[in-house]
Write a protein that holds these residues in place. Sequence first.
Motif, PDB file in Angstrom:
ATOM      1  N   VAL A 184       0.646  -1.028  -0.204  1.00 31.70           N
ATOM      2  CA  VAL A 184       0.332  -0.181   0.633  1.00 31.70           C
ATOM      3  C   VAL A 184       1.072   1.157  -0.043  1.00 31.70           C
ATOM      4  O   VAL A 184       0.693   2.226   1.021  1.00 31.70           O
ATOM      5  CB  VAL A 184      -0.990   0.388   0.875  1.00 31.70           C
ATOM      6  N   VAL A 185       1.508   1.426  -0.509  1.00 32.98           N
ATOM      7  CA  VAL A 185       2.557   2.675  -0.841  1.00 32.98           C
ATOM      8  C   VAL A 185       2.686   2.941  -2.359  1.00 32.98           C
ATOM      9  O   VAL A 185       2.127   2.506  -3.509  1.00 32.98           O
ATOM     10  CB  VAL A 185       4.262   2.098  -0.909  1.00 32.98           C
ATOM     11  N   PRO A 186       3.337   3.946  -2.953  1.00 35.02           N
ATOM     12  CA  PRO A 186       3.359   4.018  -4.751  1.00 35.02           C
ATOM     13  C   PRO A 186       3.990   3.561  -5.077  1.00 35.02           C
ATOM     14  O   PRO A 186       5.347   3.407  -4.825  1.00 35.02           O
ATOM     15  CB  PRO A 186       3.397   5.573  -4.091  1.00 35.02           C
ATOM     16  N   PRO A 187       3.432   2.720  -6.226  1.00 33.87           N
ATOM     17  CA  PRO A 187       3.995   1.703  -6.774  1.00 33.87           C
ATOM     18  C   PRO A 187       5.833   2.600  -7.245  1.00 33.87           C
ATOM     19  O   PRO A 187       6.803   2.016  -8.025  1.00 33.87           O
ATOM     20  CB  PRO A 187       3.774   1.600  -8.233  1.00 33.87           C
ATOM     21  N   HIS A 188       5.673   3.987  -7.748  1.00 28.88           N
ATOM     22  CA  HIS A 188       6.797   4.918  -8.248  1.00 28.88           C
ATOM     23  C   HIS A 188       6.929   6.082  -8.391  1.00 28.88           C
ATOM     24  O   HIS A 188       6.699   6.809  -8.995  1.00 28.88           O
ATOM     25  CB  HIS A 188       6.542   4.077  -9.925  1.00 28.88           C
ATOM     26  N   ARG A 189       7.232   6.593  -7.150  1.00 27.28           N
ATOM     27  CA  ARG A 189       7.468   7.924  -7.101  1.00 27.28           C
ATOM     28  C   ARG A 189       9.035   8.406  -8.298  1.00 27.28           C
ATOM     29  O   ARG A 189       9.696   7.587  -7.773  1.00 27.28           O
ATOM     30  CB  ARG A 189       8.006   8.329  -5.835  1.00 27.28           C
ATOM     31  N   ASP A 190       8.957   9.600  -7.831  1.00 26.95           N
ATOM     32  CA  ASP A 190      10.412   9.853  -9.007  1.00 26.95           C
ATOM     33  C   ASP A 190      11.743   9.801  -7.591  1.00 26.95           C
ATOM     34  O   ASP A 190      11.583  10.478  -6.774  1.00 26.95           O
ATOM     35  CB  ASP A 190       9.584  11.262  -9.630  1.00 26.95           C
ATOM     36  N   GLY A 191      12.228   9.623  -8.355  1.00 31.84           N
ATOM     37  CA  GLY A 191      14.046   9.297  -7.864  1.00 31.84           C
ATOM     38  C   GLY A 191      14.623  11.063  -7.425  1.00 31.84           C
ATOM     39  O   GLY A 191      15.013  11.343  -6.692  1.00 31.84           O
ATOM     40  N   GLY A 192      13.985  11.949  -8.749  1.00 34.76           N
ATOM     41  CA  GLY A 192      14.618  13.638  -7.977  1.00 34.76           C
ATOM     42  C   GLY A 192      15.456  13.538  -9.728  1.00 34.76           C
ATOM     43  O   GLY A 192      15.978  14.389  -9.910  1.00 34.76           O
ATOM     44  N   GLN A 193      16.251  12.723  -9.493  1.00 33.64           N
ATOM     45  CA  GLN A 193      16.963  12.733 -10.879  1.00 33.64           C
ATOM     46  C   GLN A 193      15.862  12.558 -11.997  1.00 33.64           C
ATOM     47  O   GLN A 193      14.980  12.529 -12.386  1.00 33.64           O
ATOM     48  CB  GLN A 193      17.878  11.489 -10.451  1.00 33.64           C
ATOM     49  N   ALA A 194      17.414  12.839 -13.378  1.00 41.74           N
ATOM     50  CA  ALA A 194      16.058  13.034 -14.772  1.00 41.74           C
ATOM     51  C   ALA A 194      14.952  11.750 -14.903  1.00 41.74           C
ATOM     52  O   ALA A 194      14.515  12.307 -15.676  1.00 41.74           O
ATOM     53  CB  ALA A 194      17.035  13.740 -15.799  1.00 41.74           C
ATOM     54  N   GLN A 195      15.625  10.774 -15.242  1.00 34.85           N
ATOM     55  CA  GLN A 195      15.064   9.640 -15.300  1.00 34.85           C
ATOM     56  C   GLN A 195      13.470   9.869 -14.659  1.00 34.85           C
ATOM     57  O   GLN A 195      12.592   8.947 -15.086  1.00 34.85           O
ATOM     58  CB  GLN A 195      15.806   8.635 -14.954  1.00 34.85           C
ATOM     59  N   PHE A 196      13.460  10.293 -14.148  1.00 38.08           N
ATOM     60  CA  PHE A 196      12.354   9.709 -13.027  1.00 38.08           C
ATOM     61  C   PHE A 196      11.607  11.411 -12.472  1.00 38.08           C
ATOM     62  O   PHE A 196      11.975  11.755 -11.948  1.00 38.08           O
ATOM     63  CB  PHE A 196      12.104   9.986 -11.711  1.00 38.08           C
ATOM     64  N   VAL A 197      10.458  11.349 -13.784  1.00 37.35           N
ATOM     65  CA  VAL A 197       9.946  12.982 -13.782  1.00 37.35           C
ATOM     66  C   VAL A 197       8.847  13.457 -12.991  1.00 37.35           C
ATOM     67  O   VAL A 197       8.084  12.666 -13.217  1.00 37.35           O
ATOM     68  CB  VAL A 197       9.162  12.870 -15.628  1.00 37.35           C
ATOM     69  N   ARG A 198       8.922  14.001 -12.627  1.00 36.72           N
ATOM     70  CA  ARG A 198       7.615  14.682 -11.202  1.00 36.72           C
ATOM     71  C   ARG A 198       6.864  14.851 -11.331  1.00 36.72           C
ATOM     72  O   ARG A 198       6.407  15.622 -12.760  1.00 36.72           O
ATOM     73  CB  ARG A 198       8.274  15.662 -10.581  1.00 36.72           C
ATOM     74  N   THR A 199       5.696  14.211 -11.836  1.00 34.54           N
ATOM     75  CA  THR A 199       4.092  14.239 -12.679  1.00 34.54           C
ATOM     76  C   THR A 199       3.007  14.787 -11.269  1.00 34.54           C
ATOM     77  O   THR A 199       2.227  14.164 -10.434  1.00 34.54           O
ATOM     78  CB  THR A 199       3.322  13.003 -13.063  1.00 34.54           C
ATOM     79  N   PRO A 200       2.822  16.318 -11.674  1.00 34.05           N
ATOM     80  CA  PRO A 200       2.218  17.770 -10.956  1.00 34.05           C
ATOM     81  C   PRO A 200       0.428  16.774 -11.178  1.00 34.05           C
ATOM     82  O   PRO A 200      -0.038  18.071 -11.677  1.00 34.05           O
ATOM     83  CB  PRO A 200       2.345  18.903 -10.351  1.00 34.05           C
ATOM     84  N   VAL A 201      -0.141  16.190 -10.627  1.00 30.85           N
ATOM     85  CA  VAL A 201      -1.296  16.019 -10.849  1.00 30.85           C
ATOM     86  C   VAL A 201      -2.315  16.090  -9.537  1.00 30.85           C
ATOM     87  O   VAL A 201      -1.437  15.056  -8.224  1.00 30.85           O
ATOM     88  CB  VAL A 201      -1.703  14.104 -11.065  1.00 30.85           C
ATOM     89  N   PRO A 202      -2.918  16.877  -9.769  1.00 31.87           N
ATOM     90  CA  PRO A 202      -3.268  16.664  -7.665  1.00 31.87           C
ATOM     91  C   PRO A 202      -4.391  16.381  -7.344  1.00 31.87           C
ATOM     92  O   PRO A 202      -5.049  14.900  -8.345  1.00 31.87           O
ATOM     93  CB  PRO A 202      -4.137  18.067  -8.052  1.00 31.87           C
ATOM     94  N   GLU A 203      -4.396  16.115  -6.070  1.00 32.88           N
ATOM     95  CA  GLU A 203      -5.951  14.394  -5.527  1.00 32.88           C
ATOM     96  C   GLU A 203      -6.804  15.101  -6.468  1.00 32.88           C
ATOM     97  O   GLU A 203      -7.818  16.473  -6.395  1.00 32.88           O
ATOM     98  CB  GLU A 203      -5.570  14.638  -3.848  1.00 32.88           C
ATOM     99  N   PRO A 204      -7.739  14.059  -7.124  1.00 42.27           N
ATOM    100  CA  PRO A 204      -9.448  14.878  -6.993  1.00 42.27           C
ATOM    101  C   PRO A 204      -9.728  14.617  -6.385  1.00 42.27           C
ATOM    102  O   PRO A 204      -9.599  14.664  -4.726  1.00 42.27           O
ATOM    103  CB  PRO A 204      -9.864  13.326  -6.952  1.00 42.27           C
ATOM    104  N   GLY A 205     -10.646  16.330  -6.811  1.00 41.05           N
ATOM    105  CA  GLY A 205     -11.337  17.608  -5.218  1.00 41.05           C
ATOM    106  C   GLY A 205     -12.444  18.466  -5.986  1.00 41.05           C
ATOM    107  O   GLY A 205     -12.322  18.456  -7.162  1.00 41.05           O
ATOM    108  N   ASN A 206     -12.634  18.846  -4.953  1.00 44.52           N
ATOM    109  CA  ASN A 206     -13.102  20.522  -5.383  1.00 44.52           C
ATOM    110  C   ASN A 206     -12.769  21.465  -5.804  1.00 44.52           C
ATOM    111  O   ASN A 206     -12.179  22.319  -4.904  1.00 44.52           O
ATOM    112  CB  ASN A 206     -14.627  20.900  -4.271  1.00 44.52           C
ATOM    113  N   HIS A 207     -11.789  21.487  -6.499  1.00 44.95           N
ATOM    114  CA  HIS A 207     -10.686  22.167  -7.479  1.00 44.95           C
ATOM    115  C   HIS A 207     -11.387  22.911  -8.935  1.00 44.95           C
ATOM    116  O   HIS A 207     -11.728  22.479  -9.494  1.00 44.95           O
ATOM    117  CB  HIS A 207      -9.358  22.510  -7.497  1.00 44.95           C
TER     118      HIS A 207
END
Length: 324
Positions: A184-207
């Motif tokens: 029950v953990v995220p399957p792939h968080r970015d390592g911070g180096q280039a090969q792991f690109v941050r994906t800024p998708v907000p949590e579903p919600g009222n925005h």
Amino acid sequence: MRSVALAVTDGMLHFELSLACEVFGSDLTHLVDPWYRFSLCGSGPVAVDRFRLEPDEGLDGLARADTVIVPGWADVDRDPPVELVDAVRAAHDGGARVVSLCTGAFVLAAAGLLDGRRATTHWAHTGELARRHPRVTVDPDVLYVDNGSVLTSAGKAAAMDLCLHLVRLDHGTAIANTIARRLVVPPHRDGGQAQFVRTPVPEPGNHPLAELLPWILARLDAPLTVEDLARQARMSSRHLTRHFKTVTGTTPLQWLHIQRIRRAQELLEGTDATVDAIATTTGMGTAATLRRHFNRTVGVPPDTYRRTFRNHGHANPEGRRPGG
């Protein structure tokens, strides 16, 4: 990388030690057979916080492992034990992949394995690591760093990210994702180096972008402009940009670009689609355009990324290949 040895000694942090045991020491032969051969190596009974461990073999057992993991080191103000440092260095010299979790990086640094390399550790101790080991390029802003035969992680949850990264390298994306779901953990968080690109998708919600973002993700192949997005959201381009900054932390076009790159990564990892086909699917148009943007964002060409992170043919639990 079939055998994993955990280097244990007095003063190790129990969280990082425990999660390494959970990932590599559990019987997961129902997923991959053979799974890792796992052992604890130490010079004698070990006190870890309020627990005591009895190692399977001495520290010389590290030299017989394919992968050596050094958990977090509690007292970074003193030097780690010489016998531990020597055993870790000997294992690396013998060809082992050496991994530190959290402040275990101080052990690797004392062994000279981080000299001339980029490395990380818990954010609270990056300054001390850099001060004591000036030949190490300490990066305080990443989750983990993969130098091939030497890998380091930041603290706590980032240690799990690195463990899953190792499984991903050894057994493929599908197996790593299955283990992540089990824990029950995220399957792939970015390592911070280039090969792991941050994906800024907000949590579903009222925005204000709650309906727009899924609409965009369903149309990554289309030549979308800021005006197209503003029209769909029924707001001005200026208001759209303001909402994007608030919700995602970035601009509309930069967010769209990252989603296209992330989609390209998924297709490279989980399908046999050609680079031309992926370029069309992700709205990049041509293979040349995809290669240029992918290389600039990720740091490696698409073909290199595919070779590194291909799922090695492992089926997912439902018997289908990811992306198939």
